[in-house]
Scaffold this motif. Structure first.
Motif, PDB file in Angstrom:
ATOM      1  N   SER A 108       0.750  -1.088   0.279  1.00 13.40           N
ATOM      2  CA  SER A 108      -0.032  -0.416  -0.331  1.00 13.40           C
ATOM      3  C   SER A 108       0.743   0.875   0.107  1.00 13.40           C
ATOM      4  O   SER A 108       0.302   2.115  -0.560  1.00 13.40           O
ATOM      5  N   LEU A 109       2.118   1.310   0.698  1.00 14.44           N
ATOM      6  CA  LEU A 109       2.640   2.061   0.794  1.00 14.44           C
ATOM      7  C   LEU A 109       3.497   2.955  -0.995  1.00 14.44           C
ATOM      8  O   LEU A 109       3.398   4.105  -1.230  1.00 14.44           O
ATOM      9  N   LEU A 110       4.004   1.323  -1.167  1.00 12.67           N
ATOM     10  CA  LEU A 110       4.617   1.495  -2.481  1.00 12.67           C
ATOM     11  C   LEU A 110       3.551   1.669  -3.754  1.00 12.67           C
ATOM     12  O   LEU A 110       3.872   2.652  -4.335  1.00 12.67           O
ATOM     13  N   LEU A 111       2.475   1.754  -3.830  1.00 11.32           N
ATOM     14  CA  LEU A 111       1.510   2.228  -4.347  1.00 11.32           C
ATOM     15  C   LEU A 111       0.832   3.615  -4.685  1.00 11.32           C
ATOM     16  O   LEU A 111       1.163   4.261  -5.403  1.00 11.32           O
ATOM     17  N   MET A 112       1.294   4.184  -2.961  1.00 16.54           N
ATOM     18  CA  MET A 112       0.849   5.861  -2.389  1.00 16.54           C
ATOM     19  C   MET A 112       1.563   6.550  -2.851  1.00 16.54           C
ATOM     20  O   MET A 112       1.819   7.298  -3.661  1.00 16.54           O
ATOM     21  N   ALA A 113       3.235   5.680  -3.704  1.00 17.41           N
ATOM     22  CA  ALA A 113       4.843   7.039  -4.009  1.00 17.41           C
ATOM     23  C   ALA A 113       4.349   6.756  -5.117  1.00 17.41           C
ATOM     24  O   ALA A 113       4.563   7.198  -5.943  1.00 17.41           O
ATOM     25  N   LYS A 114       3.998   4.990  -5.399  1.00 17.32           N
ATOM     26  CA  LYS A 114       4.070   5.297  -7.011  1.00 17.32           C
ATOM     27  C   LYS A 114       3.010   6.387  -7.689  1.00 17.32           C
ATOM     28  O   LYS A 114       2.762   6.425  -8.906  1.00 17.32           O
ATOM     29  N   TYR A 115       1.694   6.106  -6.619  1.00 19.39           N
ATOM     30  CA  TYR A 115       0.105   6.638  -7.878  1.00 19.39           C
ATOM     31  C   TYR A 115       0.023   8.471  -6.073  1.00 19.39           C
ATOM     32  O   TYR A 115      -0.717   8.361  -6.111  1.00 19.39           O
TER      33      TYR A 115
ATOM     34  N   ILE B 172      -2.982   9.199  -5.997  1.00 21.13           N
ATOM     35  CA  ILE B 172      -4.197   8.803  -5.734  1.00 21.13           C
ATOM     36  C   ILE B 172      -3.971   8.468  -3.977  1.00 21.13           C
ATOM     37  O   ILE B 172      -4.593   8.965  -2.805  1.00 21.13           O
ATOM     38  N   GLN B 173      -2.728   8.397  -4.117  1.00  9.65           N
ATOM     39  CA  GLN B 173      -2.049   9.918  -1.865  1.00  9.65           C
ATOM     40  C   GLN B 173      -2.655  10.518  -1.695  1.00  9.65           C
ATOM     41  O   GLN B 173      -3.734  11.254  -1.000  1.00  9.65           O
ATOM     42  N   ASP B 174      -2.968  11.801  -2.437  1.00  9.09           N
ATOM     43  CA  ASP B 174      -3.898  13.238  -2.452  1.00  9.09           C
ATOM     44  C   ASP B 174      -5.476  12.735  -2.235  1.00  9.09           C
ATOM     45  O   ASP B 174      -5.753  13.378  -0.849  1.00  9.09           O
ATOM     46  N   LYS B 175      -5.954  12.844  -2.441  1.00 12.88           N
ATOM     47  CA  LYS B 175      -6.902  11.393  -2.659  1.00 12.88           C
ATOM     48  C   LYS B 175      -7.144  11.310  -0.780  1.00 12.88           C
ATOM     49  O   LYS B 175      -8.115  11.648  -0.250  1.00 12.88           O
TER      50      LYS B 175
ATOM     51  N   LEU C 297      -0.806   7.332   6.750  1.00 14.16           N
ATOM     52  CA  LEU C 297      -0.900   8.116   5.617  1.00 14.16           C
ATOM     53  C   LEU C 297      -1.115   9.956   6.442  1.00 14.16           C
ATOM     54  O   LEU C 297      -1.340  10.841   5.481  1.00 14.16           O
ATOM     55  N   GLN C 298      -1.596   9.917   8.022  1.00 19.97           N
ATOM     56  CA  GLN C 298      -2.534  10.919   8.108  1.00 19.97           C
ATOM     57  C   GLN C 298      -1.576  11.841   8.369  1.00 19.97           C
ATOM     58  O   GLN C 298      -1.017  13.107   8.523  1.00 19.97           O
ATOM     59  N   VAL C 299      -0.389  11.208   9.120  1.00 23.59           N
ATOM     60  CA  VAL C 299       1.158  11.901   9.380  1.00 23.59           C
ATOM     61  C   VAL C 299       2.357  11.857   8.023  1.00 23.59           C
ATOM     62  O   VAL C 299       2.906  12.820   8.267  1.00 23.59           O
ATOM     63  N   PHE C 300       2.416  11.002   7.348  1.00 23.42           N
ATOM     64  CA  PHE C 300       3.585  10.951   6.509  1.00 23.42           C
ATOM     65  C   PHE C 300       3.310  11.076   5.100  1.00 23.42           C
ATOM     66  O   PHE C 300       1.791  10.982   4.711  1.00 23.42           O
ATOM     67  N   ARG C 301       4.257  11.946   4.467  1.00 24.29           N
ATOM     68  CA  ARG C 301       3.440  11.871   2.443  1.00 24.29           C
ATOM     69  C   ARG C 301       4.883  10.739   2.348  1.00 24.29           C
ATOM     70  O   ARG C 301       6.309  10.895   2.555  1.00 24.29           O
ATOM     71  N   PHE C 302       4.386   9.521   1.272  1.00 20.79           N
ATOM     72  CA  PHE C 302       5.306   9.010   1.031  1.00 20.79           C
ATOM     73  C   PHE C 302       5.351   9.286  -0.523  1.00 20.79           C
ATOM     74  O   PHE C 302       4.851   9.559  -1.088  1.00 20.79           O
TER      75      PHE C 302
ATOM     76  N   LYS D  25      13.565   1.304  -1.136  1.00 20.34           N
ATOM     77  CA  LYS D  25      12.841   1.724  -0.072  1.00 20.34           C
ATOM     78  C   LYS D  25      12.445   3.403  -1.071  1.00 20.34           C
ATOM     79  O   LYS D  25      12.294   3.268  -2.070  1.00 20.34           O
ATOM     80  N   LEU D  26      11.933   3.856   0.661  1.00 26.87           N
ATOM     81  CA  LEU D  26      10.884   4.666   0.127  1.00 26.87           C
ATOM     82  C   LEU D  26      10.871   5.787   0.962  1.00 26.87           C
ATOM     83  O   LEU D  26      11.743   5.996   2.023  1.00 26.87           O
ATOM     84  N   CYS D  27      10.586   7.299   0.950  1.00 27.61           N
ATOM     85  CA  CYS D  27      10.857   8.339   1.606  1.00 27.61           C
ATOM     86  C   CYS D  27       9.870   8.027   2.619  1.00 27.61           C
ATOM     87  O   CYS D  27       8.187   8.643   1.836  1.00 27.61           O
ATOM     88  N   ALA D  28       9.183   8.466   3.989  1.00 25.75           N
ATOM     89  CA  ALA D  28       8.155   9.120   4.377  1.00 25.75           C
ATOM     90  C   ALA D  28       8.538  10.049   5.546  1.00 25.75           C
ATOM     91  O   ALA D  28       9.163  10.866   6.220  1.00 25.75           O
ATOM     92  N   VAL D  29       7.837  11.630   4.807  1.00 25.03           N
ATOM     93  CA  VAL D  29       8.190  13.206   5.079  1.00 25.03           C
ATOM     94  C   VAL D  29       7.030  13.120   5.471  1.00 25.03           C
ATOM     95  O   VAL D  29       6.018  13.040   4.786  1.00 25.03           O
TER      96      VAL D  29
END
Length: 505
Positions: free
Chosen positions: A323-330, A333-336, A466-471, A498-502
């Motif tokens: 799910s986190l990988l897909l949020m970074a990929k799209y 969708i993460q915005d929504k 997702l409430q706290v981080f942008r992936f 690897k991902l970044c959790a900002v």
């Protein structure tokens, strides 16, 4: 010849004789056809070679892909010979539902391959049958609810653990890291607190070792060499992965023994702290009562705990990482998702009750499970009796492979089966809709024991993160560069990344 001579002696002509013979042939074919229809026919499939069966046409590194290809040629019920072993494969939503839901008892036994017999020796829950399975499952369902698998108990544990996981992500300060380990630590702690009554600190080396052993075994269990061992058990002296699995399992049981001995020293029959305590109390009662052949013995406890830990950690961890990988990929969708979370709950702690008011977030979680298809051909079943399915006869004791991937990506059930599309679970008004073809936990009487817990974990951890981080992808890596090719083992995990959790402002 004798019959023909008798007919000729009675004055019949050759033409009449041929007519009689033709009539007899027709009657025979009708009778044999009727018998065949009553008994049913075997499912179709590729012609097997002696000993090898259909192995030469299967990619044992990606068996599920080969089986999906064969389903397109032979249909939703077909036969494949894995070496000398005959297996019937079920594909597509309607067929799997008919077998596992409508004919649940007939397809209700577990097919226990040699490697999973090595894992469980016919004990525990996941890989056992008969009375042991019935008693262990009944005991687990009635007791696990008291220690965290009930709605309120699990919610409290998950919310507490999500805070620790957020703290762990914060330590990376927005720099690239592998999400799988911290997520594994958090998910493992949920099941460990349910089993033993307490969580482990993330720095505890014992927790890290338990996770590493479980992950390693799951990966090796799906390897090509172990699949060959399952078909030809006499190969065991030459299969390194099989020997390593057994060695790792023995080490796991030694660790379990230490933990159980620690519980025994402070066991209070009036106040069980977790599932293990309840099991030990029942074991003592059976021993005091002189119950013969009780399934509540130490080996069964070890195997059951191992089942709960492996099943309760690997698939849920993998789904969250997907799910986190897909949020970074799209990112759109993460915005929504984040807009919905901000609008509905703001900075408040996400709770289970929020799910009904977060339809898009819920749809994204379900779509992750659907597309990822963590367990592509489920856990094999075995028929308990002769059974007819889709016009075919499947004999008692036949191994059954349910291709769950073909259910979750059935072209007749999903608009864009191979594309990540949360709209699959939303109506025109943006409301969440359930789909009957959503079967990531399988179905029927062998449905995943921890489905309720897993569903709550996925929602609360995902919403909290997702409430706290942008992936985002690591610096210099674009969304298009993020690879969605799975790493194949017994389950399908994301390839190492690897991902970044900002932290969001």
């Amino acid at each position: 010849m004798v019959f023909m001579e008798m007919v000729l002696l009675q004055g019949f002509s050759t033409g009449v004789l041929l007519g009689v013979l033709l009539l007899l042939v027709v009657v025979y074919l009708l009778l044999s056809g009727s018998s065949s229809q009553d008994e049913g026919k075997d499912p179709p499939g590729p012609k097997p070679l002696p000993l090898l069966g259909n192995l030469l046409m299967l990619d044992l590194k990606k068996t599920y892909v080969s089986l999906c290809d064969l389903s397109k040629q032979y249909g939703s019920v077909f036969t494949v010979h894995f070496g000398p072993k005959k297996v019937v494969v079920l594909a597509g939503y309607k067929t799997v539902k008919q077998a596992f839901v409508n004919l649940s008892d007939e397809f209700g036994d577990r097919d226990i391959s040699p490697i999973f017999h090595d894992f469980n020796q016919g004990l525990g829950i996941v890989f056992s049958n008969g009375e042991n399975w019935r008693q262990m499952r009944r005991f687990a369902i009635s007791n696990l609810r008291d220690f965290g698998m009930g709605k309120r108990g699990s919610e409290e544990k998950i919310i507490e653990e999500s805070k620790y996981l957020i703290e762990e992500f914060e330590k990376f300060e927005g720099k690239p890291f592998d999400t799988s380990l911290p997520v594994s630590l958090a998910i493992s702690n949920i099941i460990l607190s349910i089993v033993y009554g307490d969580r482990f600190e993330y720095s505890n080396p014992q927790l890290h070792e338990m996770i590493q052993r479980a992950c390693k075994n799951m990966k090796m269990a799906g390897s090509a060499s172990v699949q060959l061992y399952n078909l030809f058990p006499w190969l065991s002296p030459f299969v390194k992965n099989q020997k390593q699995i057994v060695k790792t399992l023995k080490h796991t049981f030694k660790e379990s023994e230490k933990l159980i001995n620690g519980l025994l020293k402070t066991l209070n029959p009036q106040d069980p702290r977790g599932f293990a305590d309840s099991f030990l109390i029942r074991q003592q009662k059976d021993e005091e009562s002189g119950v013969k052949e009780s399934p509540f013995h130490t080996k069964n406890l070890f195997y059951t705990i191992n089942n709960l830990f492996a099943a309760g950690t690997d698939t849920t961890t993998s789904t969250i990482c997907w799910s986190l990988l897909l949020m970074a990929k799209y990112p759109e969708i993460q915005d929504k998702v984040q807009e919905e979370i901000d609008r509905v709950i703001g900075e408040c702690q996400p709770v289970a009750e929020n799910r009904k008011n977060l339809p898009y977030t819920d749809a994204v979680i379900h779509e992750t499970q659907r597309l990822a298809s963590i367990v592509p051909f489920g856990v094999p079943r075995k028929t308990t009796c002769d059974v007819h399915l889709n016009g075919y006869l499947i004999k008692k004791g036949t191994s059954i492979f349910p291709l769950l991937l073909t259910v979750l990506r059935d072209e007749n059930e999903w608009e864009t089966p191979n594309i990540f599309n949360p709209g699959h679970f939303l109506n025109k008004q943006g409301q969440f809709v359930k789909k009957d073809a959503f079967m990531p936990f399988s179905a029927g009487r062998r449905v995943c024991l921890g489905e309720g817990l897993a569903r709550m974990e996925l929602f609360l951890f995902f919403a909290s993160l997702l409430q706290v981080f942008r992936f985002t992808p690591p610096p210099g890596v674009s969304e298009d560069d993020l690879d969605l090719t799975p790493s194949v083992g017994f389950t399908l995990n994301p390839s190492p990344h690897k991902l970044c959790a900002v932290k969001r402002s």
